[in-house]
Design a protein around this motif. Structure first.
Motif, PDB file in Angstrom:
ATOM      1  N   TYR A  57       0.867  -1.159   0.061  1.00  0.00           N
ATOM      2  CA  TYR A  57      -0.119  -0.026  -0.023  1.00  0.00           C
ATOM      3  C   TYR A  57       0.705   1.272  -0.033  1.00  0.00           C
ATOM      4  N   ILE A  58       0.195   2.185  -0.359  1.00  0.00           N
ATOM      5  CA  ILE A  58       0.831   3.701  -0.471  1.00  0.00           C
ATOM      6  C   ILE A  58       0.310   4.537   0.461  1.00  0.00           C
ATOM      7  N   GLY A  59       0.972   5.198   1.274  1.00  0.00           N
ATOM      8  CA  GLY A  59       0.332   6.222   2.319  1.00  0.00           C
ATOM      9  C   GLY A  59       0.864   7.722   2.114  1.00  0.00           C
ATOM     10  N   THR A 106      -4.077   6.101   4.020  1.00  0.00           N
ATOM     11  CA  THR A 106      -3.862   5.217   2.723  1.00  0.00           C
ATOM     12  C   THR A 106      -4.297   5.858   1.476  1.00  0.00           C
ATOM     13  N   ILE A 107      -3.435   6.095   0.646  1.00  0.00           N
ATOM     14  CA  ILE A 107      -4.153   6.666  -0.816  1.00  0.00           C
ATOM     15  C   ILE A 107      -4.184   5.523  -1.889  1.00  0.00           C
ATOM     16  N   TRP A 108      -3.475   4.497  -1.652  1.00  0.00           N
ATOM     17  CA  TRP A 108      -3.665   3.345  -2.745  1.00  0.00           C
ATOM     18  C   TRP A 108      -3.410   2.110  -2.099  1.00  0.00           C
ATOM     19  N   LYS A 109      -4.337   1.071  -2.461  1.00  0.00           N
ATOM     20  CA  LYS A 109      -4.058  -0.155  -1.964  1.00  0.00           C
ATOM     21  C   LYS A 109      -4.628  -1.206  -3.346  1.00  0.00           C
ATOM     22  N   CYS A 115      -4.785  -5.759   3.516  1.00  0.00           N
ATOM     23  CA  CYS A 115      -4.548  -5.077   4.584  1.00  0.00           C
ATOM     24  C   CYS A 115      -5.728  -4.275   5.409  1.00  0.00           C
ATOM     25  N   VAL A 116      -5.783  -4.205   6.543  1.00  0.00           N
ATOM     26  CA  VAL A 116      -6.860  -3.819   7.196  1.00  0.00           C
ATOM     27  C   VAL A 116      -6.472  -2.538   7.996  1.00  0.00           C
ATOM     28  N   PHE A 117      -7.086  -1.322   7.833  1.00  0.00           N
ATOM     29  CA  PHE A 117      -6.606  -0.128   8.473  1.00  0.00           C
ATOM     30  C   PHE A 117      -7.580   0.355   9.346  1.00  0.00           C
ATOM     31  N   ASP A 118      -7.482   0.971  10.485  1.00  0.00           N
ATOM     32  CA  ASP A 118      -8.124   1.505  11.534  1.00  0.00           C
ATOM     33  C   ASP A 118      -8.655   3.085  10.883  1.00  0.00           C
ATOM     34  N   GLU A 119      -8.231   3.518   9.634  1.00  0.00           N
ATOM     35  CA  GLU A 119      -8.631   4.893   9.318  1.00  0.00           C
ATOM     36  C   GLU A 119     -10.217   5.046   9.189  1.00  0.00           C
TER      37      GLU A 119
END
Length: 119
Positions: A57-59, A106-109, A115-119
């Motif tokens: 991923y890209i952040g 996160t701007i791309w996945k 991937c799991v994010f808390d965002e």
């Protein structure tokens, strides 16, 4: 009555003419970094075609007051290193971790991302 109609109409029109259009938020001088920053688009395309793209991923974040982009992985069995770039595509060589980055997003996945994010 006519004395008040024209001044009121003028004030009404004037009040709407002062509203300015707000520009969309820009990051590194562009509204869509993944599309408009060619170096970032190339990194994203390479990351997407990687054999383990489901973990890549890209952040985007703030590091020492500057907007940065980072390449990362959520692979549970991999040993990976955080790679961070400034707005010009220069790699930031200083040692740092995800914890050193502020306002992460996160701007791309990949579409099949694990991937799991808390965002």
């Amino acid at each position: 009555m006519k004395k008040f109609t024209f001044p009121l109409l003028f004030c009404f029109i004037l009040s709407f003419s002062c509203i300015e259009d707000q520009d969309p938020e820009t990051i590194c001088g562009v509204t869509d970094p993944l599309t408009n920053l060619s170096w970032l688009k190339t990194l994203q395309e390479n990351y997407a075609s990687d054999e383990m793209s489901e973990y890549n991923y890209i952040g985007q974040a703030i590091y020492e007051g500057q907007t940065v982009f980072y390449l990362a992985s959520c692979c549970p069995n991999c040993n990976w290193q955080l790679i961070t770039y400034d707005c010009s595509g220069n790699k930031i060589e200083e040692d740092h971790t995800l914890d050193d980055l502020d306002s992460k997003q996160t701007i791309w996945k990949s579409e099949d991302s694990e991937c799991v994010f808390d965002e």
